[in-house]
Enzyme design. Structure first.
Site, PDB file in Angstrom:
ATOM      1  N   GLY A   1       7.973   8.424  10.097  1.00  0.00           N
ATOM      2  CA  GLY A   1       7.077   8.143   8.958  1.00  0.00           C
ATOM      3  C   GLY A   1       5.613   8.461   9.211  1.00  0.00           C
TER       4      GLY A   1
ATOM      5  CG  HIS B   1      10.773   4.918  13.048  1.00  0.00           C
ATOM      6  ND1 HIS B   1      11.088   3.620  13.294  1.00  0.00           N
ATOM      7  CD2 HIS B   1       9.603   4.870  12.356  1.00  0.00           C
ATOM      8  CE1 HIS B   1      10.167   2.815  12.775  1.00  0.00           C
ATOM      9  NE2 HIS B   1       9.253   3.565  12.198  1.00  0.00           N
TER      10      HIS B   1
ATOM     11  NE  ARG C   1       9.551  -2.101  11.389  1.00  0.00           N
ATOM     12  CZ  ARG C   1       8.617  -1.156  11.405  1.00  0.00           C
ATOM     13  NH1 ARG C   1       8.856   0.033  10.855  1.00  0.00           N
ATOM     14  NH2 ARG C   1       7.460  -1.363  11.999  1.00  0.00           N
TER      15      ARG C   1
ATOM     16  NE  ARG D   1      -1.734  -1.410   3.702  1.00  0.00           N
ATOM     17  CZ  ARG D   1      -1.839  -2.562   4.365  1.00  0.00           C
ATOM     18  NH1 ARG D   1      -2.837  -3.349   4.106  1.00  0.00           N
ATOM     19  NH2 ARG D   1      -0.964  -2.905   5.282  1.00  0.00           N
ATOM     20  CB  ILE D   2       3.540   2.526   2.255  1.00  0.00           C
ATOM     21  CG1 ILE D   2       2.690   2.319   3.514  1.00  0.00           C
ATOM     22  CG2 ILE D   2       4.350   3.820   2.375  1.00  0.00           C
ATOM     23  CD1 ILE D   2       3.470   2.134   4.813  1.00  0.00           C
TER      24      ILE D   2
HETATM   25  C1  GLV Z   1       5.970   2.287  12.147  1.00  0.00           C
HETATM   26  O1  GLV Z   1       7.060   2.029  11.787  1.00  0.00           O
HETATM   27  C2  GLV Z   1       4.931   1.326  12.303  1.00  0.00           C
HETATM   28  O2  GLV Z   1       5.179   0.116  12.190  1.00  0.00           O
HETATM   29  O3  GLV Z   1       3.800   1.747  12.580  1.00  0.00           O
END
Ligand code: GLV
Length: 372
Positions: A334, A332, A283, A192-193
């Protein structure tokens, strides 16, 4: 003064009867590893059926506290930093029905263990897709346009001695141009991303999309044709070798874990174009940090945009990647928009309530058995 209509009196009576019946049955103990804020905590706090225990500090929940407090709990709401493993299941005892994580990733959950114990897992897919895709594009631009180096130049007072010059601080352009009409984005992992990132990059003039995905999944030409038609670009599933060689922007959006550990290694980095950028918003473990630092230092690739780094959060100023001027490293972030974090926290709370049987179903339950 109004005494209320018969129908509102009836509904108040119904509510009181409901509350009273729950007061007679023992409450369900629920442990929450991080305060979810004033918009979301009431979803749990206002439930009379729940006996809520919340980690009281504004820092990651300490393991000894969690192991002690989870005893006899029916549910737990965890963050990425809280391992859901045999130790936790043993500490909770047989009462534990559900663990809900406020994350889309679930590397911190030992799937065979929870499958065996019959503990249901909730997670937060979809709600963070747009935020992560936005940040992926930001990092691709930062890495190619020397964003990190340029910001440090200004912050360190170096602008007065940096005079504009025809090619000063220039980097490769993501948008198509007469000098580079073919622009290829490659995705390691095409869920999706990744697709939301492609949607954002197409208006930049990206002409080709390559992707590699789970080697155990079978090729599906109809899927590629559908994506190509949707976005108006050429789309092909390829092997890692071609992905590395052909991509101008190579985006890592594969899940972490043993199967993808250091997939982006020296061999892959050496195959990439000297003008290519690597972006990792998935990751840290997927990329070999030492090999990447060397690739940047020795100019095998142009730059890197990293929202995740292996070993995080223990990534200090002397980390080889942080020291590389062409690496833009973020801690991190995102999913870190206000809207998205509210969405994730709400979904995590609802998964918990559903798993406890206090609401109908879990809106996003991980299919543990098929992944264990
Ligand atoms: C962020 O990295 C998540 O897994 O929500």
């Amino acid at each position: 003064m109004s005494t209320g209509s018969p129908s509102s009196l009836a509904s108040t009576k119904r509510r009181l009867t409901h509350v009273a019946s729950h007061l007679r049955t023992p409450k369900l103990k629920v442990v929450v590893c991080r305060d979810l804020g004033p918009n979301v905590m009431p979803l749990l706090r206002d439930r009379p059926e729940i006996d809520l225990v919340v980690w009281p500090e504004d820092k990651p929940c300490e393991r000894p506290w969690l192991l002690e407090n989870i005893r006899g709990a029916a549910g737990v709401l965890v963050m990425l930093s809280d391992k859901v493993n045999q130790e936790l299941i043993d500490a909770a005892g047989p009462s534990l029905k559900v663990a809900s994580t406020m994350s889309v990733g679930y590397e911190h959950v030992d799937l065979p263990v929870v499958a065996k114990a019959g503990v249901r897992i909730g997670y937060t897919p979809d709600v963070l897709t747009d935020a992560v895709a936005d940040l992926t594009v930001m990092l691709a631009l930062m890495a190619s346009r020397n964003g990190g180096e340029a910001v440090s130049l200004v912050q360190s007072g170096g602008w007065p001695s940096f005079s504009w010059s025809p090619f000063g601080l220039c980097g490769p352009q993501i948008s198509a141009s007469p000098f580079s009409p073919k622009r290829t984005v490659g995705f390691l992992g095409f869920g999706r991303i990744a697709q939301a990132t492609l949607a954002r990059l197409v208006p930049f003039g990206i002409t080709h999309c390559l992707f590699t995905s789970n080697p155990s999944s079978t090729a599906d030409p109809a899927f590629e044709a559908a994506i190509a038609a949707k976005y108006g670009v050429q789309v092909r599933r390829v092997g890692l070798d071609e992905l590395a060689r052909e991509s101008d922007v190579l985006v890592v959006l594969a899940p972490g874990g043993a199967r993808t550990h250091h997939v982006v290694n020296e061999e892959v980095l050496r195959k990439m174009k000297k003008t290519a950028v690597l972006v990792n918003t998935a990751r840290g473990t997927v990329v070999d940090s030492d090999a990447l630092a060397r690739a940047l230092r020795e100019g095998w690739i142009w730059g890197a945009g990293l929202d995740v780094v292996e070993g995080e959060p223990n990534v200090t100023a002397d980390h080889p990647l942080v020291k590389e001027p062409r690496a833009v490293v973020l801690p991190h972030l995102g999913s870190a928009t206000i809207e998205t974090r509210l969405g994730m926290a709400t979904l995590a709370a609802k998964n918990l309530l559903g798993g406890l049987g206090l609401e109908e179903g879990m809106p996003a339950e991980l299919d543990v058995k098929s992944r264990a």
